[in-house]
Design a protein around this motif. Sequence first.
Motif, mmCIF file in Angstrom:
data_model
loop_
_atom_site.group_PDB
_atom_site.id
_atom_site.type_symbol
_atom_site.label_atom_id
_atom_site.label_comp_id
_atom_site.label_asym_id
_atom_site.label_seq_id
_atom_site.Cartn_x
_atom_site.Cartn_y
_atom_site.Cartn_z
ATOM 1 N N ASP A 1 -1.588 3.566 8.807
ATOM 2 C CA ASP A 1 -2.298 3.675 8.002
ATOM 3 C C ASP A 1 -2.736 1.886 8.256
ATOM 4 O O ASP A 1 -3.176 1.241 7.691
ATOM 5 C CB ASP A 1 -1.308 3.007 6.901
ATOM 6 C CG ASP A 1 -0.579 4.474 5.986
ATOM 7 O OD1 ASP A 1 -2.026 5.332 6.448
ATOM 8 O OD2 ASP A 1 -0.229 4.367 5.648
ATOM 9 N N GLU B 1 7.707 2.314 -0.358
ATOM 10 C CA GLU B 1 7.563 3.615 -0.024
ATOM 11 C C GLU B 1 9.124 3.856 0.774
ATOM 12 O O GLU B 1 10.126 4.348 0.388
ATOM 13 C CB GLU B 1 6.629 4.362 -0.256
ATOM 14 C CG GLU B 1 5.983 4.511 -1.591
ATOM 15 C CD GLU B 1 4.803 5.626 -1.140
ATOM 16 O OE1 GLU B 1 4.834 7.048 -2.092
ATOM 17 O OE2 GLU B 1 4.011 5.437 -0.184
ATOM 18 N N PHE C 1 4.472 -1.550 3.317
ATOM 19 C CA PHE C 1 4.446 -0.484 2.672
ATOM 20 C C PHE C 1 5.885 0.166 1.520
ATOM 21 O O PHE C 1 6.925 0.779 2.589
ATOM 22 C CB PHE C 1 4.328 0.725 3.918
ATOM 23 C CG PHE C 1 3.457 0.794 4.446
ATOM 24 C CD1 PHE C 1 1.808 1.207 4.232
ATOM 25 C CD2 PHE C 1 3.468 0.270 6.280
ATOM 26 C CE1 PHE C 1 1.072 0.643 5.038
ATOM 27 C CE2 PHE C 1 2.364 -0.634 6.329
ATOM 28 C CZ PHE C 1 1.170 0.194 6.183
ATOM 29 N N CYS D 1 7.439 8.405 4.904
ATOM 30 C CA CYS D 1 5.611 8.847 4.840
ATOM 31 C C CYS D 1 5.260 9.726 3.822
ATOM 32 O O CYS D 1 6.945 10.668 3.753
ATOM 33 C CB CYS D 1 5.160 9.514 6.805
ATOM 34 S SG CYS D 1 5.250 8.206 7.349
ATOM 35 N N SER E 1 0.632 -1.231 0.495
ATOM 36 C CA SER E 1 -0.347 -0.124 0.364
ATOM 37 C C SER E 1 1.095 0.818 0.198
ATOM 38 O O SER E 1 1.858 1.025 0.308
ATOM 39 C CB SER E 1 -0.705 0.256 1.136
ATOM 40 O OG SER E 1 -1.324 0.930 1.279
ATOM 41 N N ASN E 2 0.222 2.458 -0.632
ATOM 42 C CA ASN E 2 0.426 3.688 -0.253
ATOM 43 C C ASN E 2 1.219 4.363 1.142
ATOM 44 O O ASN E 2 -0.183 3.635 1.310
ATOM 45 C CB ASN E 2 0.296 4.777 -0.937
ATOM 46 C CG ASN E 2 -0.918 4.724 -1.096
ATOM 47 O OD1 ASN E 2 -2.207 3.963 -0.687
ATOM 48 N ND2 ASN E 2 -1.384 5.882 -0.422
ATOM 49 N N HIS E 3 1.614 4.914 1.705
ATOM 50 C CA HIS E 3 2.460 5.171 3.235
ATOM 51 C C HIS E 3 2.391 6.736 3.038
ATOM 52 O O HIS E 3 3.141 7.438 2.341
ATOM 53 C CB HIS E 3 3.699 4.625 3.482
ATOM 54 C CG HIS E 3 3.712 4.440 4.959
ATOM 55 N ND1 HIS E 3 2.850 4.126 5.577
ATOM 56 C CD2 HIS E 3 4.943 4.339 5.598
ATOM 57 C CE1 HIS E 3 3.197 3.924 7.177
ATOM 58 N NE2 HIS E 3 4.491 4.149 6.689
ATOM 59 N N THR E 4 1.468 7.311 4.297
ATOM 60 C CA THR E 4 1.274 8.102 4.741
ATOM 61 C C THR E 4 1.303 8.384 6.283
ATOM 62 O O THR E 4 1.645 9.688 6.560
ATOM 63 C CB THR E 4 -0.466 9.093 4.152
ATOM 64 O OG1 THR E 4 -0.495 8.246 2.943
ATOM 65 C CG2 THR E 4 -0.388 10.372 4.728
#
Length: 405
Positions: free
Chosen positions: A185, A254, A252, A257, A178-181
């Motif tokens: 998450d 990436e 994640f 964040c 998944s994308n990571h913010t």
Amino acid sequence: MHVFLVVVPIVGIIAKESPSSLQQELQELRGSASCPRSEPEFEMADIFYFCRRGVESILDDEVTKRFSAQELESWNLLTRSNYNFRHISLRLTVLWGLGVLIRYGILLPLRVTLAITGISLLVVLTTLVGFLPNRELRFYLSEKVHLMCFRICVRALTAIITYHNRENKPKNGGICVSNHTTPIDVIILANDGCYSMVGQVHGGLMGMMQRAMVKSSPHIWFERSEVKDRHLVAKRLSDHVADKTKQPILIFPEGTCINNTSVMMFKKGSFEIACTVYPVAIKYDPRFGDAFWNSSKFGLVNYLLRMMSSWAIVCSVWYLPPMNREEGEDAMQFANRVKAAIAAQGGLVDLIWDGGLKRAKVKDAFKEEQQKLYSKVLVGDHDNIGFQFVCLRLLEKSVFEGFEI
């Protein structure tokens, strides 16, 4: 003598045209599309292309701005999203004051209580479940405990989550990416299903939670010295996905964040494993609270308090169809294909840049790639031979004509 001050607005100061090739732009600067030369020739006009691109990157950097909070079109009555709140109208100031009383006087104490309850139950119950000798019973109760505790933590954030396409939820023996913010998450996804976490061993409260969780569920924690050992990491991940009774791994790719406006380069390690990948796109609504964690500016505790003092955390989660590595496709190409699918579904910008630029310098490989592109313009596509020839010619100019590279 009169002095006139001219103010130029920053917004729209860079008028970017449709993208064109390096060769086309250089030919325009040189004044004419001349025929190919018999030997490489450097012209002073070429400098202006690189200067312009450099200034554009400084003024409108598409990488650095991904590591700061997303700008809002309108104020959401949170002080952190409008530092000039003292200069607005009286009516909005009164509403903001009432909001502060509600958020810090009512919501924050309740949310902190729920968070402490959820974390305490997670540590105590996973430790107790870990003592059960029966493996199947231990895993069954562990899933129930994890779901209950993570859902309590979600309530502590007043998270309003909309899940889409649940028929594509990750299954055992696979890897969920998944994308990571933000660190939350994890609980956003764990609120709807159980996962095996992957991460580095920590100390303090986080370390205590990790030690308790791994007793009842097959999470994968690495020591600091093991993280850089790619073969060891790949082996432990492969052994995990080979056991179809174990929960899917949550990763994640990436590695840092991003402010939920884009998706940056995925590390290829998790895509080298021979298993099914389940992409997930997460998109937060910043109008009710900015979920992005700027780790260089806020510590984890400070960040969580800011989240708990927001109005709410509103987000949408999309489970995308499972994807497998195609024949002839390497791990990096597979990673980019998955990243593009996540970006398209979440309405995010798909960037090629490495999220590691948040703390590190640009790799030499990126610089060399631009140098090779310029060498191809001068002498054509002759791989490294042309590049070396151009470098020698420019070096000769610098020595005999006093030109500085």
